[in-house]
Design an enzyme around this catalytic site. Structure first.
Site, PDB file in Angstrom:
ATOM      1  N   PHE A 137       0.865  -1.188   0.000  1.00 31.60           N
ATOM      2  CA  PHE A 137       0.000   0.000   0.000  1.00 31.60           C
ATOM      3  C   PHE A 137       0.895   1.229   0.000  1.00 31.60           C
ATOM      4  O   PHE A 137       1.693   1.426   0.903  1.00 31.60           O
ATOM      5  CB  PHE A 137      -0.937   0.034   1.205  1.00 31.60           C
ATOM      6  CG  PHE A 137      -1.933   1.159   1.107  1.00 31.60           C
ATOM      7  CD1 PHE A 137      -3.107   1.005   0.384  1.00 31.60           C
ATOM      8  CD2 PHE A 137      -1.679   2.400   1.678  1.00 31.60           C
ATOM      9  CE1 PHE A 137      -4.021   2.060   0.251  1.00 31.60           C
ATOM     10  CE2 PHE A 137      -2.576   3.456   1.558  1.00 31.60           C
ATOM     11  CZ  PHE A 137      -3.753   3.281   0.840  1.00 31.60           C
ATOM     12  N   ASP A 158       9.292   2.464   1.587  1.00 34.34           N
ATOM     13  CA  ASP A 158       8.132   3.240   2.030  1.00 34.34           C
ATOM     14  C   ASP A 158       7.958   2.979   3.520  1.00 34.34           C
ATOM     15  O   ASP A 158       7.423   1.948   3.930  1.00 34.34           O
ATOM     16  CB  ASP A 158       6.894   2.792   1.232  1.00 34.34           C
ATOM     17  CG  ASP A 158       5.616   3.489   1.695  1.00 34.34           C
ATOM     18  OD1 ASP A 158       5.636   4.135   2.768  1.00 34.34           O
ATOM     19  OD2 ASP A 158       4.591   3.362   1.002  1.00 34.34           O
ATOM     20  N   LYS A 185       2.770   9.945   8.446  1.00 38.27           N
ATOM     21  CA  LYS A 185       2.059   9.488   9.655  1.00 38.27           C
ATOM     22  C   LYS A 185       2.683   9.973  10.960  1.00 38.27           C
ATOM     23  O   LYS A 185       2.487  11.106  11.364  1.00 38.27           O
ATOM     24  CB  LYS A 185       1.957   7.964   9.611  1.00 38.27           C
ATOM     25  CG  LYS A 185       1.017   7.496   8.482  1.00 38.27           C
ATOM     26  CD  LYS A 185       0.609   6.070   8.671  1.00 38.27           C
ATOM     27  CE  LYS A 185      -0.286   5.552   7.570  1.00 38.27           C
ATOM     28  NZ  LYS A 185      -1.702   5.728   7.799  1.00 38.27           N
TER      29      LYS A 185
HETATM   30  C1  LIG Z   1       3.005   2.321   3.825  1.00 41.81           C
HETATM   31  C2  LIG Z   1       2.104   3.446   3.447  1.00 41.81           C
HETATM   32  N1  LIG Z   1       2.436   4.239   2.420  1.00 41.81           N
HETATM   33  C3  LIG Z   1       1.666   5.268   2.046  1.00 41.81           C
HETATM   34  C4  LIG Z   1       0.487   5.540   2.685  1.00 41.81           C
HETATM   35  C5  LIG Z   1      -0.354   6.704   2.234  1.00 41.81           C
HETATM   36  O1  LIG Z   1      -0.218   7.745   3.135  1.00 41.81           O
HETATM   37  P1  LIG Z   1      -1.274   8.958   3.106  1.00 41.81           P
HETATM   38  O2  LIG Z   1      -2.594   8.399   3.445  1.00 41.81           O
HETATM   39  O3  LIG Z   1      -0.722   9.921   4.129  1.00 41.81           O
HETATM   40  O4  LIG Z   1      -1.209   9.532   1.730  1.00 41.81           O
HETATM   41  C6  LIG Z   1       0.091   4.742   3.753  1.00 41.81           C
HETATM   42  C7  LIG Z   1      -1.186   5.001   4.440  1.00 41.81           C
HETATM   43  O5  LIG Z   1      -1.726   4.181   5.124  1.00 41.81           O
HETATM   44  C8  LIG Z   1       0.915   3.669   4.153  1.00 41.81           C
HETATM   45  O6  LIG Z   1       0.588   2.862   5.168  1.00 41.81           O
END
Ligand SMILES: Cc1ncc(COP(=O)(O)O)c(C=O)c1O
Length: 395
Positions: free
Chosen positions: A135, A220, A249
């Site tokens: 994700f 990520d 986050k």
């Molecule tokens: C690993 C990871 N990358 C990217 C995102 C996307 O982040 P945002 O919702 O702040 O755009 C998330 C959101 O849950 C995530 O868990």
């Protein structure tokens, strides 16, 4: 039902499956609804409230910077942004940083940086290999990066340049690598995709493969970074250094901020090649600086390690007790409990009734992502409630 649920139905796009709770206040690991009911919060704003709700460090930084300077644009130097940049670089293996407004936007920037690298050093290579069940965010490009059909199908055709392959398989990455590949992008632990823990040597093997082929490794760490796994950054637990990392986050403790950082090799942007109006503004950076400094100075990751190990052990006891629990897995303060049946909704609602917020990760799994500052007592209380709820399930 509160009037707010009706107002939501009428005015808000129905993209979220909301829990039946209207939250109005928070303090530490506790939140209160509009009827004054208290909950122990093991959702933590979806792994965002790293220091808990309304931590004095957050409240003070918000108030002080709110009275001083909130937005300058990136046409000017601003002190909180540069203080935060220096702090993150000095405490990581990276050399440069760029601030964004979200995790998805941080990943977009990371991919643009990798494409820049491809243009400068790899004859225009532009493809990024990602994994199934990953994700990476909800922008169109990050939907393509996210290896989950359910997110992609409503919006096809997907932007090109992403190849989704089997997770936790170095062979799959090798097979997908071509002359067009500029990077591999992975989460150290797939969080939204199920809290899927890779084999211990997977990231090392991917690192070696990337080096062998002159391609970049992007991690990520939007969810796993800033202490969540029991180290400041997840990569530190796996004995590797990525070329690019993304954060969001937990680094802002509740204010919307993201970042991507890179090493010297990947550092390829020139003036005008990337930008953001709000990204890294003084308000969010002052808060994120205070939060990140607190996480580092008070070694919050150590608390995560200790309480996380305890939480994991308690969850394992629940698994031993209930045959309908298929698996308990996690690291630090990122845990999933997977059931043999689709009972996550009923467990989540049962927990709400008893004053505990947990996240329904999948129809058959819940996720626990509490603030990083919880105590063992908080963990015991959460597991106690979860245990009571599970005892009522028929399985
Ligand atoms: C690993 C990871 N990358 C990217 C995102 C996307 O982040 P945002 O919702 O702040 O755009 C998330 C959101 O849950 C995530 O868990």
């Amino acid at each position: 039902m509160s009037k707010w649920t009706e107002i939501e139905k009428k005015y808000y796009m129905p993209t979220f499956q909301r829990m039946p709770v209207v939250l109005v206040r928070g303090q530490g690991a506790r939140v209160w609804d509009d009827n004054g009911r208290e909950y122990l919060d093991f959702v933590g704003g979806l792994a965002v409230n790293s220091l808990g709700h309304c931590h004095p460090v957050v409240a003070q930084a918000l108030a002080e910077q709110g009275k001083t300077l909130t937005q300058t644009s990136n046409l000017f130097y601003s002190v909180p942004q540069l203080q935060l940049a220096e702090l993150l670089v000095k405490n990581s293996c990276f050399e440069k940083v760029f601030f964004t407004n979200s995790g998805g936007e941080a990943n977009e920037g990371a991919v643009k940086l990798a494409r820049r690298y491809g243009k400068l050093h790899q004859d225009g290579a532009y493809e990024v290999i990602t994994t199934f069940d990953s994700f990476h965010g909800r922008t169109l490009a990050m939907t393509a990066a996210t290896g989950q059909k359910k997110f992609q199908e409503p919006y096809t055709p997907m932007p090109s340049g992403f190849v989704n392959v089997e997770a936790n398989s170095i062979e799959a990455i090798k097979k997908a690598t071509t002359k067009q590949t500029c990077a591999v992008m992975l989460e150290p632990i797939q969080a939204e995709g199920g809290v899927n823990i890779p084999s211990e040597d997977y990231l090392k093997k991917v690192r070696e493969w990337c080096d062998l082929n002159g391609i970049l490794l992007i991690l990520d760490e939007v969810q796993t970074g800033m202490g969540r796994l029991g180290a400041l950054f997840g990569y530190q637990l796996y004995g590797i250094e990525p070329d690019i990392i993304t954060l969001a986050k937990g680094m802002g403790g509740g204010v919307p901020i993201g970042a991507f950082l890179c090493n010297k090799k990947a550092d390829g942007f020139k003036a005008g090649e990337h930008g953001s109006t709000f990204g890294g503004n003084p308000l969010v950076c002052a808060v994120a600086y205070a939060v990140s400094k607190y996480i580092i100075e008070y070694d919050v990751a150590d608390n995560v390690q200790r309480t996380g190990t305890h939480l994991g052990a308690c969850l394992a006891e629940l698994k031993a007790k209930h045959g309908f629990i298929a698996d308990v897995r996690g690291r630090g303060l990122l845990w999933a409990v997977e059931f043999k049946k689709d009972m996550a909704e009923s467990v989540m609602l049962g927990c709400i009734e008893k004053g505990l917020l947990v996240n329904k990760l999948k129809p058959n799994a819940i996720r626990l992502i509490p603030p990083l500052v919880i105590t063992k007592k908080d963990a015991d209380e959460a597991v106690g409630i979860l245990g009571e709820v599970l005892a009522r399930q028929t399985g």
